[in-house]
Design an enzyme around this catalytic site. Sequence first.
Site, PDB file in Angstrom:
ATOM      1  N   ASN A  37       0.847  -1.191   0.000  1.00  0.00           N
ATOM      2  CA  ASN A  37       0.000   0.000   0.000  1.00  0.00           C
ATOM      3  C   ASN A  37       0.883   1.242   0.000  1.00  0.00           C
ATOM      4  O   ASN A  37       1.900   1.307   0.700  1.00  0.00           O
ATOM      5  CB  ASN A  37      -1.019  -0.004   1.156  1.00  0.00           C
ATOM      6  CG  ASN A  37      -0.439  -0.219   2.525  1.00  0.00           C
ATOM      7  OD1 ASN A  37       0.573  -0.889   2.699  1.00  0.00           O
ATOM      8  ND2 ASN A  37      -1.088   0.346   3.527  1.00  0.00           N
ATOM      9  N   GLU A  72       0.513   5.168   0.522  1.00  0.00           N
ATOM     10  CA  GLU A  72      -0.412   6.195   1.009  1.00  0.00           C
ATOM     11  C   GLU A  72       0.045   7.600   0.638  1.00  0.00           C
ATOM     12  O   GLU A  72       1.233   7.844   0.410  1.00  0.00           O
ATOM     13  CB  GLU A  72      -0.557   6.072   2.530  1.00  0.00           C
ATOM     14  CG  GLU A  72      -1.165   4.731   2.929  1.00  0.00           C
ATOM     15  CD  GLU A  72      -1.431   4.602   4.411  1.00  0.00           C
ATOM     16  OE1 GLU A  72      -0.897   5.411   5.212  1.00  0.00           O
ATOM     17  OE2 GLU A  72      -2.182   3.674   4.785  1.00  0.00           O
ATOM     18  N   CYS A 107      -3.950   0.671  -2.767  1.00  0.00           N
ATOM     19  CA  CYS A 107      -3.827  -0.550  -1.967  1.00  0.00           C
ATOM     20  C   CYS A 107      -2.742  -1.465  -2.530  1.00  0.00           C
ATOM     21  O   CYS A 107      -2.400  -1.403  -3.718  1.00  0.00           O
ATOM     22  CB  CYS A 107      -5.137  -1.328  -1.966  1.00  0.00           C
ATOM     23  SG  CYS A 107      -6.493  -0.523  -1.130  1.00  0.00           S
ATOM     24  N   GLU A 160      -2.893  -4.573  -3.231  1.00  0.00           N
ATOM     25  CA  GLU A 160      -3.360  -5.487  -4.280  1.00  0.00           C
ATOM     26  C   GLU A 160      -3.299  -4.824  -5.652  1.00  0.00           C
ATOM     27  O   GLU A 160      -2.869  -5.430  -6.631  1.00  0.00           O
ATOM     28  CB  GLU A 160      -4.799  -5.918  -3.992  1.00  0.00           C
ATOM     29  CG  GLU A 160      -4.975  -6.738  -2.731  1.00  0.00           C
ATOM     30  CD  GLU A 160      -5.242  -5.900  -1.492  1.00  0.00           C
ATOM     31  OE1 GLU A 160      -4.758  -4.747  -1.403  1.00  0.00           O
ATOM     32  OE2 GLU A 160      -5.946  -6.412  -0.603  1.00  0.00           O
ATOM     33  N   CYS A 198     -10.145  -4.792  -0.440  1.00  0.00           N
ATOM     34  CA  CYS A 198     -11.279  -3.859  -0.358  1.00  0.00           C
ATOM     35  C   CYS A 198     -12.140  -4.005  -1.618  1.00  0.00           C
ATOM     36  O   CYS A 198     -11.756  -4.663  -2.598  1.00  0.00           O
ATOM     37  CB  CYS A 198     -10.779  -2.427  -0.199  1.00  0.00           C
ATOM     38  SG  CYS A 198     -10.153  -1.704  -1.739  1.00  0.00           S
ATOM     39  N   CYS A 208     -10.477  -2.957  -4.962  1.00  0.00           N
ATOM     40  CA  CYS A 208      -9.496  -3.937  -5.450  1.00  0.00           C
ATOM     41  C   CYS A 208     -10.189  -5.192  -5.974  1.00  0.00           C
ATOM     42  O   CYS A 208      -9.759  -5.769  -6.975  1.00  0.00           O
ATOM     43  CB  CYS A 208      -8.513  -4.298  -4.341  1.00  0.00           C
ATOM     44  SG  CYS A 208      -7.361  -2.962  -3.973  1.00  0.00           S
TER      45      CYS A 208
HETATM   46  N1  THU Z   1      -5.286  -1.461   2.269  1.00  0.00           N
HETATM   47  C1  THU Z   1      -4.674  -2.298   1.391  1.00  0.00           C
HETATM   48  O1  THU Z   1      -3.576  -2.015   0.910  1.00  0.00           O
HETATM   49  N2  THU Z   1      -5.305  -3.443   1.060  1.00  0.00           N
HETATM   50  C2  THU Z   1      -6.458  -3.888   1.630  1.00  0.00           C
HETATM   51  O2  THU Z   1      -6.893  -4.985   1.328  1.00  0.00           O
HETATM   52  C3  THU Z   1      -7.150  -3.049   2.613  1.00  0.00           C
HETATM   53  C4  THU Z   1      -6.603  -1.691   2.812  1.00  0.00           C
HETATM   54  C5  THU Z   1      -4.557  -0.271   2.708  1.00  0.00           C
HETATM   55  C6  THU Z   1      -5.102   1.047   2.229  1.00  0.00           C
HETATM   56  C7  THU Z   1      -4.573   1.973   3.311  1.00  0.00           C
HETATM   57  O3  THU Z   1      -3.230   2.311   2.986  1.00  0.00           O
HETATM   58  C8  THU Z   1      -4.553   1.129   4.557  1.00  0.00           C
HETATM   59  O4  THU Z   1      -4.577  -0.216   4.115  1.00  0.00           O
HETATM   60  C9  THU Z   1      -5.724   1.392   5.499  1.00  0.00           C
HETATM   61  O5  THU Z   1      -6.924   1.288   4.823  1.00  0.00           O
END
Ligand code: THU
Length: 133
Positions: A45, A47, A56, A58, A89, A92
Amino acid sequence: MTTSSRERLIAAAREAREHACAKYSGFRVGAALEDAKGRIFAGVNVESSSYGLTCCAERTALFSALTAGSRAFQAIAVVTDTARLTPPCGACRQVLWDYCGDVEVLLANLAGQTEVHSLAELLPHAFDEDNLR
Ligand code: THU
């Protein structure tokens, strides 16, 4: 997939997670996507201070695979450090469905717990290109 290939994919996601760019949430996610030829593409991920721009793990893995030319996939692994395993999520799930179809989704945590799902199970009644015709 065999047990050892699942373990290999989870290990790749776990290793990638070390590089997560999660400085706002602190929620570090690693993903690894295996294509039909056995090539593995990792993602984390990433940010942003403008939170909605976050990508994310994925989708990072998927975009890396697509960039390298992969177009057929077997499975994706997602690793977090949570007792409750982290499924992809909704956003994704949609993009994975669009490019990977009904792949295996392996969830794991640092304690070694794992679950195996299918993407179709996680995204029932999916919208996709068939709905555009
Ligand atoms: N996130 C992911 O990378 N994958 C997921 O399956 C769920 C959420 C990340 C997005 C954000 O950077 C952090 O987790 C909190 O939501």
